[in-house]
Design a protein around this motif. Structure first.
Motif, PDB file in Angstrom:
ATOM      1  N   ALA A 173       0.858  -1.182   0.000  1.00 14.19           N
ATOM      2  CA  ALA A 173       0.000   0.000   0.000  1.00 14.19           C
ATOM      3  C   ALA A 173       0.895   1.232   0.000  1.00 14.19           C
ATOM      4  O   ALA A 173       1.968   1.219   0.619  1.00 14.19           O
ATOM      5  CB  ALA A 173      -0.892   0.007   1.237  1.00 14.19           C
ATOM      6  N   PRO A 174       0.473   2.296  -0.682  1.00 17.28           N
ATOM      7  CA  PRO A 174       1.271   3.516  -0.665  1.00 17.28           C
ATOM      8  C   PRO A 174       1.423   4.033   0.768  1.00 17.28           C
ATOM      9  O   PRO A 174       0.499   3.929   1.579  1.00 17.28           O
ATOM     10  CB  PRO A 174       0.451   4.508  -1.497  1.00 17.28           C
ATOM     11  N   ALA A 175       2.584   4.558   1.068  1.00 16.12           N
ATOM     12  CA  ALA A 175       2.819   5.136   2.392  1.00 16.12           C
ATOM     13  C   ALA A 175       2.031   6.430   2.532  1.00 16.12           C
ATOM     14  O   ALA A 175       1.898   7.190   1.565  1.00 16.12           O
ATOM     15  CB  ALA A 175       4.301   5.412   2.577  1.00 16.12           C
ATOM     16  N   PRO A 176       1.504   6.707   3.709  1.00 16.28           N
ATOM     17  CA  PRO A 176       0.791   7.967   3.914  1.00 16.28           C
ATOM     18  C   PRO A 176       1.700   9.193   3.834  1.00 16.28           C
ATOM     19  O   PRO A 176       1.245  10.268   3.466  1.00 16.28           O
ATOM     20  CB  PRO A 176       0.198   7.847   5.322  1.00 16.28           C
ATOM     21  N   LYS A 177       2.988   9.037   4.175  1.00 16.93           N
ATOM     22  CA  LYS A 177       3.923  10.165   4.125  1.00 16.93           C
ATOM     23  C   LYS A 177       4.479  10.308   2.711  1.00 16.93           C
ATOM     24  O   LYS A 177       4.799   9.313   2.060  1.00 16.93           O
ATOM     25  CB  LYS A 177       5.084   9.939   5.083  1.00 16.93           C
ATOM     26  N   PRO A 178       4.638  11.529   2.240  1.00 14.19           N
ATOM     27  CA  PRO A 178       5.246  11.727   0.923  1.00 14.19           C
ATOM     28  C   PRO A 178       6.713  11.273   0.924  1.00 14.19           C
ATOM     29  O   PRO A 178       7.398  11.369   1.938  1.00 14.19           O
ATOM     30  CB  PRO A 178       5.133  13.236   0.677  1.00 14.19           C
ATOM     31  N   ARG A 238       5.659  -1.106   8.047  1.00 16.93           N
ATOM     32  CA  ARG A 238       4.734   0.034   8.144  1.00 16.93           C
ATOM     33  C   ARG A 238       5.478   1.232   8.722  1.00 16.93           C
ATOM     34  O   ARG A 238       6.658   1.141   9.040  1.00 16.93           O
ATOM     35  CB  ARG A 238       3.535  -0.344   9.009  1.00 16.93           C
ATOM     36  N   ASP A 239       4.764   2.328   8.857  1.00 11.17           N
ATOM     37  CA  ASP A 239       5.331   3.562   9.438  1.00 11.17           C
ATOM     38  C   ASP A 239       6.625   3.976   8.733  1.00 11.17           C
ATOM     39  O   ASP A 239       7.584   4.396   9.378  1.00 11.17           O
ATOM     40  CB  ASP A 239       5.587   3.397  10.940  1.00 11.17           C
ATOM     41  N   THR A 240       6.648   3.855   7.421  1.00 12.41           N
ATOM     42  CA  THR A 240       7.858   4.186   6.668  1.00 12.41           C
ATOM     43  C   THR A 240       8.036   5.704   6.560  1.00 12.41           C
ATOM     44  O   THR A 240       7.065   6.467   6.525  1.00 12.41           O
ATOM     45  CB  THR A 240       7.833   3.579   5.262  1.00 12.41           C
ATOM     46  N   ASP A 241       9.287   6.099   6.516  1.00 14.74           N
ATOM     47  CA  ASP A 241       9.644   7.508   6.359  1.00 14.74           C
ATOM     48  C   ASP A 241      10.901   7.557   5.490  1.00 14.74           C
ATOM     49  O   ASP A 241      11.933   7.001   5.868  1.00 14.74           O
ATOM     50  CB  ASP A 241       9.897   8.137   7.724  1.00 14.74           C
ATOM     51  N   GLY A 242      10.806   8.174   4.308  1.00 18.17           N
ATOM     52  CA  GLY A 242      11.938   8.247   3.394  1.00 18.17           C
ATOM     53  C   GLY A 242      12.095   6.982   2.572  1.00 18.17           C
ATOM     54  O   GLY A 242      11.233   6.103   2.559  1.00 18.17           O
ATOM     55  N   GLY A 243      13.227   6.895   1.853  1.00 16.00           N
ATOM     56  CA  GLY A 243      13.562   5.695   1.107  1.00 16.00           C
ATOM     57  C   GLY A 243      13.083   5.631  -0.331  1.00 16.00           C
ATOM     58  O   GLY A 243      13.404   4.686  -1.046  1.00 16.00           O
TER      59      GLY A 243
END
Length: 119
Positions: A57-62, A89-94
């Protein structure tokens, strides 16, 4: 880190699939293993899990890598023994770089994520 390599694609060049290189840490910051290409997770006790993506699923954060559900094939005894599923989950960056690239070029993009291992 997510490591991307530039490949030749459709008569041009593009950033290819990512290869992870990350430490696995508990909530208290204690390093308990590492995550690398495969995707594979290996605990310091030698147990490991190789994953295959079931869904994403697309991450909620850009600019963050997708959230993933993976099936797991565990080996060894220890922390990761018996793992059947892995949730990222809870990804940030990358995320892949936005610009162009030169074939053979690599880049390392920092990211964080929460990984949950299910038996």
């Amino acid at each position: 880190m997510q490591i991307y390599a530039c490949v030749t694609a459709d008569g041009g060049s593009a950033w290819g699939a990512a290869k992870p290189e990350a430490e696995l840490s508990q909530a208290d910051g204690r390093v308990v293993g590492h995550h690398f290409e495969g995707p594979t997770w290996e605990a310091q006790d030698g147990s490991r899990v190789a994953g295959s993506v079931i869904d994403q699923a697309p991450a909620p954060k850009p600019h963050a890598v997708a959230w993933l559900l993976l099936s797991g094939r565990a080996s060894g005894s220890g922390m990761l023994a018996g793992t059947r599923y892995v949730l990222r989950r809870d990804t940030d960056g990358g995320e892949k770089p936005a610009g162009g690239c030169t074939p053979g070029q690599t880049t390392r993009v920092p990211y964080t994520a929460t990984y949950t291992f299910y038996r």
